[in-house]
Design a protein around this motif. Structure first.
Motif, PDB file in Angstrom:
ATOM      1  N   GLN A  10       0.847  -1.342  -0.015  1.00  0.00           N
ATOM      2  CA  GLN A  10      -0.045   0.003  -0.031  1.00  0.00           C
ATOM      3  C   GLN A  10       0.841   1.257  -0.175  1.00  0.00           C
ATOM      4  O   GLN A  10       0.291   2.477   0.076  1.00  0.00           O
ATOM      5  N   ASP A  11       2.269   1.358  -0.031  1.00  0.00           N
ATOM      6  CA  ASP A  11       3.005   2.226   0.040  1.00  0.00           C
ATOM      7  C   ASP A  11       2.985   3.156  -1.255  1.00  0.00           C
ATOM      8  O   ASP A  11       2.606   2.644  -2.266  1.00  0.00           O
ATOM      9  N   ASP A  12       2.997   4.363  -1.276  1.00  0.00           N
ATOM     10  CA  ASP A  12       2.793   5.428  -2.259  1.00  0.00           C
ATOM     11  C   ASP A  12       3.709   5.002  -3.357  1.00  0.00           C
ATOM     12  O   ASP A  12       3.393   5.441  -4.464  1.00  0.00           O
ATOM     13  N   ALA A  13       4.926   4.631  -2.900  1.00  0.00           N
ATOM     14  CA  ALA A  13       5.893   4.284  -3.959  1.00  0.00           C
ATOM     15  C   ALA A  13       5.615   3.239  -4.813  1.00  0.00           C
ATOM     16  O   ALA A  13       6.454   3.071  -5.793  1.00  0.00           O
ATOM     17  N   MET A  14       4.751   2.175  -4.296  1.00  0.00           N
ATOM     18  CA  MET A  14       4.286   1.303  -5.171  1.00  0.00           C
ATOM     19  C   MET A  14       3.222   1.588  -6.483  1.00  0.00           C
ATOM     20  O   MET A  14       2.858   0.816  -6.938  1.00  0.00           O
ATOM     21  N   ARG A  15       2.564   2.828  -6.222  1.00  0.00           N
ATOM     22  CA  ARG A  15       1.670   2.892  -7.107  1.00  0.00           C
ATOM     23  C   ARG A  15       2.277   3.373  -8.463  1.00  0.00           C
ATOM     24  O   ARG A  15       3.486   3.644  -8.678  1.00  0.00           O
TER      25      ARG A  15
ATOM     26  N   THR B   7      -2.371  14.388  -5.464  1.00  0.00           N
ATOM     27  CA  THR B   7      -1.436  13.908  -4.440  1.00  0.00           C
ATOM     28  C   THR B   7      -2.526  13.825  -3.033  1.00  0.00           C
ATOM     29  O   THR B   7      -1.801  13.806  -2.112  1.00  0.00           O
ATOM     30  N   ARG B   8      -3.775  14.096  -3.301  1.00  0.00           N
ATOM     31  CA  ARG B   8      -4.461  14.019  -2.057  1.00  0.00           C
ATOM     32  C   ARG B   8      -4.819  12.696  -1.630  1.00  0.00           C
ATOM     33  O   ARG B   8      -5.078  11.997  -2.381  1.00  0.00           O
ATOM     34  N   PRO B   9      -4.599  12.476  -0.125  1.00  0.00           N
ATOM     35  CA  PRO B   9      -4.799  11.021   0.201  1.00  0.00           C
ATOM     36  C   PRO B   9      -6.333  10.596   0.129  1.00  0.00           C
ATOM     37  O   PRO B   9      -6.942  11.483   0.491  1.00  0.00           O
ATOM     38  N   PRO B  10      -6.526   9.407  -0.105  1.00  0.00           N
ATOM     39  CA  PRO B  10      -5.372   8.418  -0.300  1.00  0.00           C
ATOM     40  C   PRO B  10      -4.823   8.451  -1.952  1.00  0.00           C
ATOM     41  O   PRO B  10      -5.595   8.644  -2.796  1.00  0.00           O
ATOM     42  N   VAL B  11      -3.750   8.318  -1.799  1.00  0.00           N
ATOM     43  CA  VAL B  11      -3.257   8.337  -3.107  1.00  0.00           C
ATOM     44  C   VAL B  11      -3.096   7.222  -3.939  1.00  0.00           C
ATOM     45  O   VAL B  11      -2.965   6.047  -3.660  1.00  0.00           O
ATOM     46  N   ARG B  12      -3.655   7.409  -5.501  1.00  0.00           N
ATOM     47  CA  ARG B  12      -3.707   6.343  -6.081  1.00  0.00           C
ATOM     48  C   ARG B  12      -2.732   6.409  -6.854  1.00  0.00           C
ATOM     49  O   ARG B  12      -2.188   5.099  -7.857  1.00  0.00           O
ATOM     50  N   PHE B  13      -2.191   7.522  -7.615  1.00  0.00           N
ATOM     51  CA  PHE B  13      -0.907   7.507  -8.435  1.00  0.00           C
ATOM     52  C   PHE B  13       0.254   8.178  -7.748  1.00  0.00           C
ATOM     53  O   PHE B  13       0.110   8.910  -6.883  1.00  0.00           O
TER      54      PHE B  13
ATOM     55  N   ARG C 160      -2.145  -3.725 -13.884  1.00  0.00           N
ATOM     56  CA  ARG C 160      -0.903  -4.297 -13.446  1.00  0.00           C
ATOM     57  C   ARG C 160      -1.104  -4.618 -11.891  1.00  0.00           C
ATOM     58  O   ARG C 160      -1.657  -3.822 -11.025  1.00  0.00           O
ATOM     59  N   PHE C 161      -0.296  -5.652 -11.455  1.00  0.00           N
ATOM     60  CA  PHE C 161      -0.654  -6.109 -10.019  1.00  0.00           C
ATOM     61  C   PHE C 161       0.694  -6.641  -9.472  1.00  0.00           C
ATOM     62  O   PHE C 161       1.883  -6.726 -10.093  1.00  0.00           O
ATOM     63  N   PHE C 162       0.988  -6.236  -8.088  1.00  0.00           N
ATOM     64  CA  PHE C 162       2.088  -6.800  -7.378  1.00  0.00           C
ATOM     65  C   PHE C 162       1.772  -8.124  -6.879  1.00  0.00           C
ATOM     66  O   PHE C 162       0.584  -8.323  -6.469  1.00  0.00           O
TER      67      PHE C 162
ATOM     68  N   GLU D  65      15.932  -7.725  -6.995  1.00  0.00           N
ATOM     69  CA  GLU D  65      15.712  -6.428  -6.086  1.00  0.00           C
ATOM     70  C   GLU D  65      14.406  -5.662  -6.902  1.00  0.00           C
ATOM     71  O   GLU D  65      14.250  -4.430  -6.539  1.00  0.00           O
ATOM     72  N   LYS D  66      13.995  -6.075  -8.003  1.00  0.00           N
ATOM     73  CA  LYS D  66      12.928  -5.337  -8.605  1.00  0.00           C
ATOM     74  C   LYS D  66      11.423  -6.023  -8.373  1.00  0.00           C
ATOM     75  O   LYS D  66      11.460  -7.471  -8.404  1.00  0.00           O
ATOM     76  N   PRO D  67      10.521  -5.552  -8.110  1.00  0.00           N
ATOM     77  CA  PRO D  67       9.125  -6.027  -7.958  1.00  0.00           C
ATOM     78  C   PRO D  67       8.659  -6.941  -8.992  1.00  0.00           C
ATOM     79  O   PRO D  67       8.707  -6.505 -10.103  1.00  0.00           O
ATOM     80  N   VAL D  68       8.230  -7.864  -8.739  1.00  0.00           N
ATOM     81  CA  VAL D  68       7.426  -8.590  -9.647  1.00  0.00           C
ATOM     82  C   VAL D  68       5.993  -8.386  -9.974  1.00  0.00           C
ATOM     83  O   VAL D  68       5.310  -8.157  -9.032  1.00  0.00           O
ATOM     84  N   GLN D  69       5.889  -8.219 -11.101  1.00  0.00           N
ATOM     85  CA  GLN D  69       4.787  -7.798 -11.720  1.00  0.00           C
ATOM     86  C   GLN D  69       3.864  -8.835 -12.363  1.00  0.00           C
ATOM     87  O   GLN D  69       4.408  -9.717 -13.208  1.00  0.00           O
TER      88      GLN D  69
END
Length: 725
Positions: free
Chosen positions: A499-504, A533-539, A666-668, A688-692
């Motif tokens: 759920q981290d913003d960096a994952m969006r 940028t307004r929470p909850p952040v989608r992008f 796309r999914f994690f 070290e890169k997320p699997v998508q």
């Protein structure tokens, strides 16, 4: 053939080609204001441009005729084009941006008060190509059709039980539907307005409302096209705190302990039990609920389990046994004295040797200071040791200073530093003092009410809401002599990795086109970025320190090039954005339309497109931009699912079109097969890169996806959970 003849023919061919190009270009060039009313070319796009120009001048009748010629309804154009679309091909690679003859003709009929024809053409336009401007005027037209009629106001139907009063939850999900003969133009749930463009005859709603502790009055309001408004009030009392048990008296009965006190809850008790004995159970009449119940328990052997449930469903559970009581109250030390003792702290008389512990009234305490004991203590042969009597007869202040023992303060399963993923932290505690408690507080919030001072023990459980990050708590127990016991806690609320913003998905917002939008274009772009940028952040919005001018210049692009989605491919080479929100402003006869395309920078394909319209941009521009960004976010919903099947580099998921999955979603992948532990799961990584997972095909309730990168296929397992990027 002579060389002179060849040169003449070559020159003639060049002149002929240029002439044809000029003629064709003339067919494509829209009429400008300077060209007046003269039609040099009779193509549908020429008539459309002149119709728009006439409409902006307020010449509605003349504009209507030209729109009819565009559609082929009226003769004049060589051939008509009756299809509304955002981008219409005129000739070759030339396009007309924003071709809506049905919509604009419907607006002309509305301005001329031909409401039936207006509704007909506007509905045709929406069937062919939805637009915010058509929805706006269709609302106005339908409102005029309903005016003068007797139409009942809107009515609600709730799926949520709106009669329920108490809840232990931090929020309430209000769901249901509203319907009205004159359609639903506005709907507000708990102060949050739903974004409605085209007023429907009925619509469902679902919104989660955060509750404040205590009484919450939630208003659900609907308004139809006639301005008729109806409001339903939903009342919820948020009680997230379990009951409390306070011990007021302890006495020896043979070899057992007799505990006396009361159980209290501010919003009413539902059930109180001590071991197998039921102390209290509320009846069916809500008005007869007790808020304070006397408790008398005889503790034998290993003790009993005390349990209290309040009307909101909060539960207090605490074990009670003689060994614990003696330790917590400090009775083991007193009972070791060689003589019976009357201890005092405030109005408490404790005679461990005589097996009695009770509170003294004010007159009794005054007599005690004068050396006179209560009758039952005198008859039992209880007396004051000389050192105690001396302290009492000196003054109450001196007597209190004789108590130097700090209260016992126990917090179950609480470490000085705790990391959690939950929204609440559950605090299970017990404060005790043989001389009587004066107060128990959590960050200054008192847990004892007026009149509770002097209680021997206070058993409490608290649900404390947590902010994201570090939360600091101080629990303080103070006795009547002023001694304090303090426990300090730090609770760090973590956000699950997925759920981290960096994952969006990362997005960029280039300048809006056309280039002459000026301040309005800048204002819309800034408003879009603010909403993103307004929470909850989608992008995850990317900021460019160099500025978009630098990016466009480096790629040899102009603002007009941004109308072509293929420009995203070139921009993606410099900007690490996975998507671009490419916007365009259409200046209408009244108001403006803001149209946005979400374009994939890796393939240059349009993933989503929508628009909004406002007749009054100066007043409500930020509001409509907020609605536009909301539509974009709804086009990319956050979805969780599970891997059903795994074959090589392809997987099947248990979510599909019904859940909001679209092609290219796309999914994690999260390395847990237990939904309860989902927050603790980690995103799978390859080098070290997320699997998508990128969706390839979408079914009604399932979908297939390919693993990125393919070599990560051994990492992904059936049963693993997935979450939208």
């Amino acid at each position: 053939m002579s060389k002179v003849t060849q040169k003449k023919r070559y020159a003639f061919s060049i002149i002929l080609t240029c002439t044809l190009l000029i003629v064709l270009a003339g067919c494509l060039v829209p009429l400008s204001e300077e060209q007046g009313e003269t039609m040099y070319y009779h193509n549908w796009w020429n008539y459309y441009e002149r119709a728009v120009y006439r409409m902006c001048q307020g010449r509605i009748d003349a504009a209507s005729e030209d729109f009819e010629r565009c559609l082929g309804v009226r003769s004049g154009a060589k051939f008509g084009n009756s299809q509304d679309m955002w981008r219409a091909r005129t000739y070759g690679l030339h396009f007309l941006e924003g071709y809506f003859p049905n919509r604009e003709l419907g607006i002309c009929h509305y301005e001329k008060n031909n409401i039936t024809q207006a509704v007909s053409y506007l509905e045709i336009s929406l069937r062919q190509e939805p637009s915010g401007r058509a929805k706006h005027y269709l609302n106005l037209a339908r409102g005029k059709l309903y005016s003068g009629r007797t139409v009942p106001p809107p009515g609600f139907r709730f799926d949520t039980d709106i009669d329920a009063l108490l809840t232990s939850e931090r929020s309430i999900e209000l769901s249901g539907s509203v319907a009205g003969r004159a359609c639903i133009r506005r709907l507000s749930v708990g102060g949050h307005s739903e974004f409605i463009e085209l007023a429907p005859p009925s619509m469902s709603f679902k919104r989660v409302i955060t509750l404040s502790p205590g009484t919450n009055v939630i208003a659900v309001t609907a308004e139809d096209l006639l301005g008729q408004s109806v409001t339903q009030l939903v009342v919820r009392v948020a009680d997230r705190q379990p009951p409390r048990l306070l011990v007021r008296r302890l006495s020896r009965v043979g070899g057992d302990w007799l505990l006396e006190g009361f159980c209290r809850d501010e919003y009413g008790l539902a059930e109180v039990t001590g071991g197998s004995a039921q102390i209290y159970r509320a009846g069916g009449d809500a008005d007869a609920v007790e808020f304070e119940v006397p408790v008398a328990l005889r503790l034998t052997g290993s003790g009993i389990k005390f349990r209290a449930v309040d009307c909101a469903g909060n539960v207090l559970v605490c074990p009670l046994n003689a060994e614990m009581l003696q330790t917590d109250e400090g009775l083991s030390d007193l009972s070791a004295l060689p003589v019976p003792v009357v201890g005092f702290a405030g109005h408490l008389a404790l005679a461990a040797g005589a097996g009695c512990c009770r509170w003294l009234s004010s007159p009794e305490f005054g007599n005690l200071v004068n050396g006179v004991l209560p009758t039952e203590l005198t008859s039992a042969g209880v007396y004051l040791p000389s050192f105690v009597f001396a302290a009492v007869t000196a003054s109450p202040q001196v007597a209190q200073s004789a108590d130097r023992l700090r209260p016992s303060l126990l917090l179950k399963d609480c470490q000085p530093l705790t990391r959690v993923y939950a929204e609440d932290f559950f605090l299970d505690g017990r404060a005790s003092d043989g001389g009587g408690l004066a107060s128990v507080t959590i960050n200054g919030e008192t847990l004892l009410q007026a009149g509770d001072e002097g209680a021997l023990s206070a058993y409490f459980m608290r649900r404390i809401p947590l902010d994201m990050g570090t939360n600091e708590f101080e629990v303080v127990a103070t006795d009547l002599a002023g001694n304090r016991s303090v426990r300090e806690l730090k609770v760090i609320r973590l956000r699950p990795e997925y759920q981290d913003d960096a994952m969006r998905l990362s997005v960029g917002v280039p300048p809006l086109t056309p280039a002459d939008t000026g301040y309005v274009g800048v204002r819309i772009k800034r408003s879009m970025e603010m909403e993103l940028t307004r929470p909850p952040v989608r992008f995850r919005l990317l900021e460019r320190s160099e500025g978009w001018d630098f990016v466009l210049r480096e790629q040899g692009l102009s603002l007009s090039d941004l109308a072509d989605p293929s420009a995203a491919l070139r921009i993606g080479k410099m900007v690490p954005a996975e998507m671009l929100l490419m916007g365009r402003i259409y200046t209408e006869s009244k108001g403006i339309t803001i149209y946005v395309k979400v374009v994939d920078t890796s393939e240059g394909v349009i993933l989503f497109a929508s628009d909004v319209y406002t007749p009054d941009p100066d007043r409500v521009l930020d509001e409509v931009v907020s609605g536009l960004v909301l539509k974009v976010q709804q086009g990319f919903p956050l979805i969780s699912g599970e891997v059903l099947e795994h074959k090589g580099a392809t997987v099947t998921l248990n979510v599909g079109r019904v859940g909001g999955v679209t092609k290219n979603s796309r999914f994690f992948v999260i390395n847990t097969q237990n939904k309860v532990d989902l927050a603790h799961g980690q995103v799978c990584r390859q080098s070290e890169k997320p699997v998508q997972l990128q969706i390839v095909t979408v079914g009604q309730d399932h979908s297939t996806a390919r693993i990125i990168p393919p070599e990560a296929e051994k990492i992904v397992k059936e049963g693993y959970y997935v979450y939208t990027r």
